[in-house]
Design an enzyme around this catalytic site. Structure first.
Site, PDB file in Angstrom:
ATOM      1  N   HIS A 230     112.355  99.622  62.615  1.00  0.00           N
ATOM      2  CA  HIS A 230     110.961  99.468  63.060  1.00  0.00           C
ATOM      3  C   HIS A 230     110.501  98.069  62.666  1.00  0.00           C
ATOM      4  CE1 HIS A 230     107.031 100.350  64.380  1.00  0.00           C
ATOM      5  NE2 HIS A 230     106.600 101.147  63.428  1.00  0.00           N
ATOM      6  N   HIS A 269     114.858  98.226  72.752  1.00  0.00           N
ATOM      7  CA  HIS A 269     113.625  98.912  72.399  1.00  0.00           C
ATOM      8  C   HIS A 269     113.722 100.351  72.877  1.00  0.00           C
ATOM      9  CE1 HIS A 269     109.330  99.851  72.108  1.00  0.00           C
ATOM     10  NE2 HIS A 269     109.248  98.813  71.300  1.00  0.00           N
ATOM     11  N   ASP A 320     110.330  91.265  67.768  1.00  0.00           N
ATOM     12  CA  ASP A 320     110.769  90.769  66.466  1.00  0.00           C
ATOM     13  C   ASP A 320     111.674  89.541  66.576  1.00  0.00           C
ATOM     14  OD1 ASP A 320     109.490  92.777  64.900  1.00  0.00           O
ATOM     15  OD2 ASP A 320     111.029  94.194  65.524  1.00  0.00           O
TER      16      ASP A 320
END
Length: 383
Positions: A230, A269, A320
C-alpha cells in the site's frame, strides 16, 4: 460449515462492492479519478491542498470566505502538547517514522476528553488538528534524528509551505523558498489525498463501523498504509532506484527481478489495469523538480525502468513510482515518504469516517472454513 461455495470466496475482497461512497470515484475503464465529481487532474492544476481538503469534507469547493475560515481554524491548532513533544524525543531514533506517526495520533486521542464523540463536527475538528500537527510531528522527527534544532510552524503559510519550512528551514537552498517546489509538493498531497476504498481507508471504515473513535480509526489506517503493498511502496521505489544507481543498469535490474518472480514496487494497481490516472500529473511534477534540481539521472532511470517493465509485462506505473524520486529531489529522507502520504490521506480518511458514521452498518464479512472437520478432544496423555 458455511453455505458459501468456493466461487463465492473473493480473497482480498477483489471485485466486491462493500458500500456506497460520495467521496471519490475510481473509473478504471476510462482511467480516471474524481473527488466529489471533480477530475483529480483539474484539481491539481487549479486548487490548493486546503481547497481539496475542504471539498472532500463538505462536497463543494470553498468560496474565498469559506477557505479563509477553514485555513484560520486549521492553523490555530499548530502547536504540540508538551507531553507529545517529550514522547517523540523519547522514541528510538531507529524507529520507523510511520510508527512515530501512529504513536503520536494515539497520544492525541488520550488528550481529547471528547474522543468518543462521533458527530461530524468533532471528526472535522480532529481532522483540523491532524492537518495542523502531523506535519509538525514529521518535521520534528526528521530533525531530531539529525541532531538539528526544531523549527516552529508559521501560521501564515499553507500546509505544504509550512511543512517544507519546518523540515528544511527557509534559507535560499530550501525548497520552501522556491514557490515552484512548494507547488509541486502541494500537487503530490492533492494526488495522495483520497482514493476510494483502498486498504487504509477501508480499515478506517471497518474500525468506524464498530462505533469506535476517530483516533483508533486513524491509527488503524496508518498501520495499513505502512505496508509495502500500500503506502510503503513509494519508499521501496526509491530504495530500489538508489540501489540501481546507474540508469543504464535499470532495464537489466527489471528483467532480473521479473526472471526471479520478484515483485517490482511502483508498478501495477489492484483497480487500474491500464495505468494509474494520477501518474501523468505526478510525473509532470517529478520532471519539473528534476529540471530544477539536477535530477536528470533519476528521470532517465525512471524512463528505463518504466519502458523495460512495459516491454516485458505491459504493467504500468502507479502513483508511487514518480512520487518516490520527486520526494527524494525535494530532500526528504526515504523513510519519511510514507508519513508524507499520511498527511495527505488524512483528508480522505476523515471524509470517509464521517460518511461511515452518518450511514453506519457494522462491517462484518463471512468466511469459508477450510480447516479440520469436527473432532473430539483426546486426553493429554493420548495425544
Amino acid at each position: 460449515m458455511s453455505s458459501a461455495t468456493t466461487t463465492d470466496v473473493r480473497k482480498g475482497l477483489y471485485g466486491v462492492i462493500a458500500d456506497y461512497t460520495a467521496v471519490s470515484k475510481v473509473m478504471p475503464e476510462t482511467n480516471s479519478l474524481t473527488y466529489r465529481g471533480y477530475a483529480v487532474e483539474d484539481l491539481v492544476e487549479n486548487c490548493s491542498f486546503e481547497e481539496v481538503f475542504y471539498l472532500l469534507w463538505h462536497g463543494e469547493l470553498p468560496t474565498a470566505q469559506q477557505l479563509a475560515e477553514f485555513n484560520e481554524r486549521g492553523r490555530s491548532y499548530r502547536s504540540l502538547d508538551a507531553g507529545l513533544i517529550s514522547l517523540i524525543h523519547s522514541l528510538p531514533k531507529e524507529a520507523h517514522p510511520m510508527d512515530v506517526m501512529r504513536t503520536a495520533v494515539s497520544y492525541m486521542g488520550t488528550k481529547d476528553s471528547e474522543y468518543f464523540t462521533t458527530d461530524s463536527e468533532h471528526i472535522r475538528k480532529v481532522g483540523h488538528t491532524l492537518l495542523a500537527q502531523l506535519p509538525m510531528v514529521l518535521a520534528m522527527d526528521i530533525r531530531r534524528r539529525k541532531g538539528l534544532d526544531i523549527i516552529a510552524p508559521d501560521s501564515s503559510k499553507s500546509v505544504a509551505e509550512n511543512l517544507l519550512s519546518m523540515v528544511f528551514g527557509t534559507g535560499p537552498e530550501s525548497p520552501a523558498s522556491n514557490p515552484a517546489d512548494v507547488r509541486d509538493f502541494e500537487k503530490s498531497l492533492i494526488l495522495y489525498a483520497e482514493h476510494s476504498f483502498n486498504a487504509s481507508t477501508f480499515t478506517a471504515r471497518v474500525i468506524t463501523s464498530t462505533k469506535s473513535d476517530v483516533y483508533s480509526a486513524i491509527t488503524g489506517a496508518i498501520g495499513a498504509l505502512k505496508g509495502p503493498l500500500h503506502g510503503g511502496a513509494n519508499e521501496f521505489v526509491m530504495h530500489t532506484m538508489l540501489a540501481i544507481d546507474d540508469p543504464n543498469k535499470a532495464a537489466a535490474w527489471i528483467n532480473n527481478a521479473l526472471d526471479n518472480k520478484n515483485v517490482v514496487m511502483g508498478f501495477g494497481h489492484r483497480v487500474y489495469k491500464r495505468g494509474d490516472s494520477r501518474v501523468p500529473s505526478m510525473e509532470k511534477s517529478f520532471r519539473e523538480l528534476a529540471a530544477r534540481h539536477d535530477g536528470e539521472k533519476w528521470v532517465a532511470m525512471y524512463e528505463n525502468m518504466r519502458d523495460a517493465m512495459d516491454a516485458r509485462t505491459g504493467i504500468k506505473p502507479n502513483l508511487d513510482f514518480p512520487a518516490g524520486p520527486a520526494y527524494h529531489l525535494l530532500g526528504f529522507p526515504v523513510d519519511f515518504f510514507t508519513p508524507l502520504f499520511v498527511i495527505a490521506r488524512v483528508a480522505g480518511w476523515t471524509a470517509h469516517i464521517v460518511e461511515q458514521y452518518e450511514n453506519n452498518s457494522l462491517i462484518r464479512p463471512l468466511s469459508e472454513y477450510n480447516g479440520e472437520e469436527q473432532r473430539e478432544v483426546a486426553p493429554i496423555e493420548k495425544r
